[in-house]
Design a protein around this motif. Sequence first.
Motif, mmCIF file in Angstrom:
data_model
loop_
_atom_site.group_PDB
_atom_site.id
_atom_site.type_symbol
_atom_site.label_atom_id
_atom_site.label_comp_id
_atom_site.label_asym_id
_atom_site.label_seq_id
_atom_site.Cartn_x
_atom_site.Cartn_y
_atom_site.Cartn_z
ATOM 1 N N THR A 154 29.703 -14.270 48.272
ATOM 2 C CA THR A 154 29.649 -13.827 46.881
ATOM 3 C C THR A 154 28.499 -14.502 46.145
ATOM 4 O OG1 THR A 154 32.060 -13.512 46.935
ATOM 5 C CG2 THR A 154 31.008 -13.550 44.775
ATOM 6 N N ILE A 155 28.336 -15.801 46.361
ATOM 7 C CA ILE A 155 27.232 -16.530 45.732
ATOM 8 C C ILE A 155 25.889 -15.971 46.195
ATOM 9 C CG2 ILE A 155 26.042 -18.780 45.672
ATOM 10 C CD1 ILE A 155 28.933 -20.000 45.729
ATOM 11 N N TYR A 156 25.770 -15.695 47.468
ATOM 12 C CA TYR A 156 24.531 -15.124 47.985
ATOM 13 C C TYR A 156 24.213 -13.794 47.292
ATOM 14 C CZ TYR A 156 21.295 -12.647 50.978
ATOM 15 O OH TYR A 156 20.233 -11.916 51.426
ATOM 16 N N GLU A 157 25.204 -12.928 47.186
ATOM 17 C CA GLU A 157 24.977 -11.613 46.562
ATOM 18 C C GLU A 157 24.610 -11.746 45.085
ATOM 19 O OE1 GLU A 157 24.581 -8.617 47.866
ATOM 20 O OE2 GLU A 157 24.901 -9.454 49.865
ATOM 21 N N ILE A 158 25.281 -12.642 44.383
ATOM 22 C CA ILE A 158 24.947 -12.860 42.971
ATOM 23 C C ILE A 158 23.523 -13.405 42.848
ATOM 24 C CG2 ILE A 158 25.448 -14.282 40.929
ATOM 25 C CD1 ILE A 158 28.433 -14.133 41.774
ATOM 26 N N SER A 159 23.190 -14.395 43.658
ATOM 27 C CA SER A 159 21.852 -15.000 43.605
ATOM 28 C C SER A 159 20.778 -13.970 43.936
ATOM 29 C CB SER A 159 21.759 -16.175 44.580
ATOM 30 O OG SER A 159 22.663 -17.182 44.223
ATOM 31 N N LYS A 160 21.035 -13.169 44.947
ATOM 32 C CA LYS A 160 20.067 -12.142 45.341
ATOM 33 C C LYS A 160 19.835 -11.159 44.197
ATOM 34 C CE LYS A 160 21.291 -8.923 48.290
ATOM 35 N NZ LYS A 160 21.648 -8.214 49.524
ATOM 36 N N ARG A 161 20.908 -10.684 43.597
ATOM 37 C CA ARG A 161 20.769 -9.728 42.495
ATOM 38 C C ARG A 161 20.064 -10.356 41.298
ATOM 39 N NH1 ARG A 161 25.556 -5.538 42.840
ATOM 40 N NH2 ARG A 161 25.894 -5.621 45.078
ATOM 41 N N CYS A 180 19.409 -21.911 45.883
ATOM 42 C CA CYS A 180 20.765 -21.367 46.025
ATOM 43 C C CYS A 180 20.733 -20.115 46.899
ATOM 44 C CB CYS A 180 21.330 -21.044 44.638
ATOM 45 S SG CYS A 180 23.017 -20.414 44.639
ATOM 46 N N LEU A 181 19.833 -19.212 46.594
ATOM 47 C CA LEU A 181 19.698 -17.976 47.379
ATOM 48 C C LEU A 181 19.435 -18.297 48.842
ATOM 49 C CD1 LEU A 181 19.286 -14.829 47.498
ATOM 50 C CD2 LEU A 181 16.861 -15.318 47.132
ATOM 51 N N ASN A 182 18.485 -19.164 49.097
ATOM 52 C CA ASN A 182 18.135 -19.498 50.483
ATOM 53 C C ASN A 182 19.277 -20.207 51.201
ATOM 54 O OD1 ASN A 182 15.592 -18.357 50.319
ATOM 55 N ND2 ASN A 182 14.618 -20.263 49.694
ATOM 56 N N TYR A 183 19.918 -21.138 50.530
ATOM 57 C CA TYR A 183 20.989 -21.898 51.168
ATOM 58 C C TYR A 183 22.163 -20.986 51.549
ATOM 59 C CZ TYR A 183 24.615 -25.314 52.076
ATOM 60 O OH TYR A 183 25.602 -26.042 52.668
ATOM 61 N N TYR A 184 22.586 -20.146 50.632
ATOM 62 C CA TYR A 184 23.753 -19.308 50.910
ATOM 63 C C TYR A 184 23.414 -18.087 51.760
ATOM 64 C CZ TYR A 184 26.328 -22.568 48.222
ATOM 65 O OH TYR A 184 26.909 -23.738 47.802
#
Length: 194
Positions: A154-161, A180-184
């Motif tokens: 979920t964090i990855y998708e939020i960060s990506k968007r 954050c995006l890269n880590y998740y």
Amino acid sequence: MKIEQAVALIKDKLPEKRVTHSLNVAETAVKLAEIYDGDAQKAELAGVLHDYCKYDDLGTMYQIVTSRGLDSNLLSYGVEILHGPVAALIMQETFGIDDEEVLLAIKNHTTGRAQMTKTEKLVFIADYIEPGRQTPGVEEIRELAYNQGSLDKTIYEISKRTVLYLISKDINVYDATIACLNYYNYSDERVKDD
């Protein structure tokens, strides 16, 4: 600080619409804490207080960043990024909150960061999916958060968007958001789930 005190604090400072948002974030963070075995009390407190400095004067926030030794990169950004770190500092120095998880959740609720604590994750996600949010695609993120069983995805998708949105508007992306995006994107949990 007790929840009642935190609610009174934001009601004294924030406009009604932002109070409603903050209470929605707190309630959503508690729901997520129940699903993911998090600390509901910490998530609720951070949720209530996360936007405490949202409407503070930008010049004053810059002075706080400089005088208190916060990350100097913050000086290249506006209220959208600054209000979290400044609120965390004020909660600690003025209101005596010393719980590191609560302070980190307040500090990083907008940007995220690599290796977030569970409380940070809960508040970061809750801020994005609370019931008042009508961002395009938010229903997909809600579904992921509530029914797919992965905070990290979920964090990855939020960060990506978020990053894609900022790039589309030619807005600078804060370093912690990229981290954050890269880590998740490459976390062990994502690799196992794919």
